[in-house]
Design a protein around this motif. Structure first.
Motif, short mmCIF file in Angstrom:
data_model
loop_
_atom_site.label_atom_id
_atom_site.label_comp_id
_atom_site.label_asym_id
_atom_site.label_seq_id
_atom_site.Cartn_x
_atom_site.Cartn_y
_atom_site.Cartn_z
N VAL A 8 28.85 4.04 -13.59
CA VAL A 8 29.11 2.91 -14.16
C VAL A 8 28.14 2.92 -15.44
CG1 VAL A 8 28.08 0.56 -13.83
CG2 VAL A 8 29.31 1.84 -11.91
N CYS A 9 26.91 3.33 -15.60
CA CYS A 9 26.15 3.23 -16.65
C CYS A 9 26.07 4.83 -17.33
CB CYS A 9 24.68 2.94 -16.48
SG CYS A 9 24.04 4.12 -15.31
N ARG A 22 27.01 6.43 -7.68
CA ARG A 22 26.41 5.42 -8.81
C ARG A 22 24.92 5.00 -8.29
NH1 ARG A 22 29.95 3.50 -5.60
NH2 ARG A 22 31.64 4.37 -6.98
N HIS A 23 24.15 4.50 -9.24
CA HIS A 23 22.76 4.00 -8.82
C HIS A 23 23.08 2.84 -7.75
CE1 HIS A 23 21.83 5.64 -12.92
NE2 HIS A 23 20.65 6.10 -12.28
N HIS A 28 25.71 -0.30 -8.37
CA HIS A 28 26.47 -0.68 -7.53
C HIS A 28 27.25 -2.19 -7.25
CE1 HIS A 28 28.20 -0.14 -3.23
NE2 HIS A 28 27.70 -1.08 -3.00
N ARG A 29 26.58 -3.16 -7.65
CA ARG A 29 26.84 -4.35 -7.53
C ARG A 29 28.12 -4.60 -8.76
NH1 ARG A 29 21.72 -5.80 -6.37
NH2 ARG A 29 21.04 -5.89 -8.54
N GLU A 30 27.64 -3.90 -9.82
CA GLU A 30 28.83 -4.03 -10.90
C GLU A 30 29.86 -3.44 -10.62
OE1 GLU A 30 30.60 -4.36 -14.69
OE2 GLU A 30 28.98 -5.61 -13.61
#
Length: 203
Positions: A8-9, A22-23, A28-30
């Motif tokens: 994601v990032c 992912r973090h 995770h929410r994204e």
């Protein structure tokens, strides 16, 4: 220490589980937000957040729609109609297995009094009863003419628990002393008389 790049990032991090990509938290929410948006655009029914390396896209056995599985054995998407069909198939399978195992169809206990009788018999066995059978309370009350077997006073049928003078079922020989939960060992009694007797054997 093993590090992976967050999808994601795009920054490196040390995953707590080998399957993490992912973090946890904001990334995770994204990721879940993007996945739900993609599913809505493509007309798919998406699953709740995934929790294992076995997750993946599969085809629903009923409607053929692609969906993201949330369990290793998932074969049905999360549409309401498909879930209902899945539950019906499971129940039919249970009924077939029950009949082949017991030799008779499954008997639905729709009568609340009978359901309570079966539950009381099951609890009596758990409490150490030597024998138990489902007994409907109304049968005991009618047989004893709504008369308390401990004080020989009449019982008011209109009173309900927790009124101390309401009707209750007493074991003549208490279960704690090896009594059975059968019609011969049951008698009508006031609630207060029953609780006062306790586990004592009254002649």
């Amino acid at each position: 220490m093993v590090t992976v790049v967050c999808d994601v990032c795009m920054s490196p991090f040390a995953p707590a589980r080998t399957w993490q990509r992912r973090h946890p938290g904001a990334c995770h929410r994204e990721h879940e937000r993007r996945r739900r948006q993609a599913g809505r655009r493509e007309g798919r029914h998406t699953a709740p957040p995934l929790k294992g390396p076995w997750s993946g896209e599969r085809d629903c056995q009923f409607c053929g729609t692609g969906f993201l599985a949330k369990a290793p054995t998932s074969s049905t998407c999360y549409a309401d109609e498909c879930q209902r069909r899945h539950n019906r198939e499971r129940m039919r399978g249970f009924l077939r297995r029950y009949e082949s195992c017991h030799g008779h169809p499954y008997r639905w206990k729709r009568d609340p009094a009978k359901r309570r009788a079966y539950a009381e018999a099951r609890r009596a066995l758990q409490r150490g009863a030597s024998e138990a059978e489902p007994v409907v309370r109304a049968v005991v009350f009618e047989r004893d003419a709504w008369t308390c077997g401990l004080c020989d006073e009449p019982i008011n049928p209109d009173l309900r628990f927790p009124d101390r003078w309401s009707a209750s079922i007493d074991h003549v020989v208490p279960l704690a002393r090896g009594g059975s939960h059968t019609l011969d060992n049951l008698q009508a009694a006031h609630l207060t008389c029953n609780t006062s007797k306790g586990a004592r054997a009254v002649a």
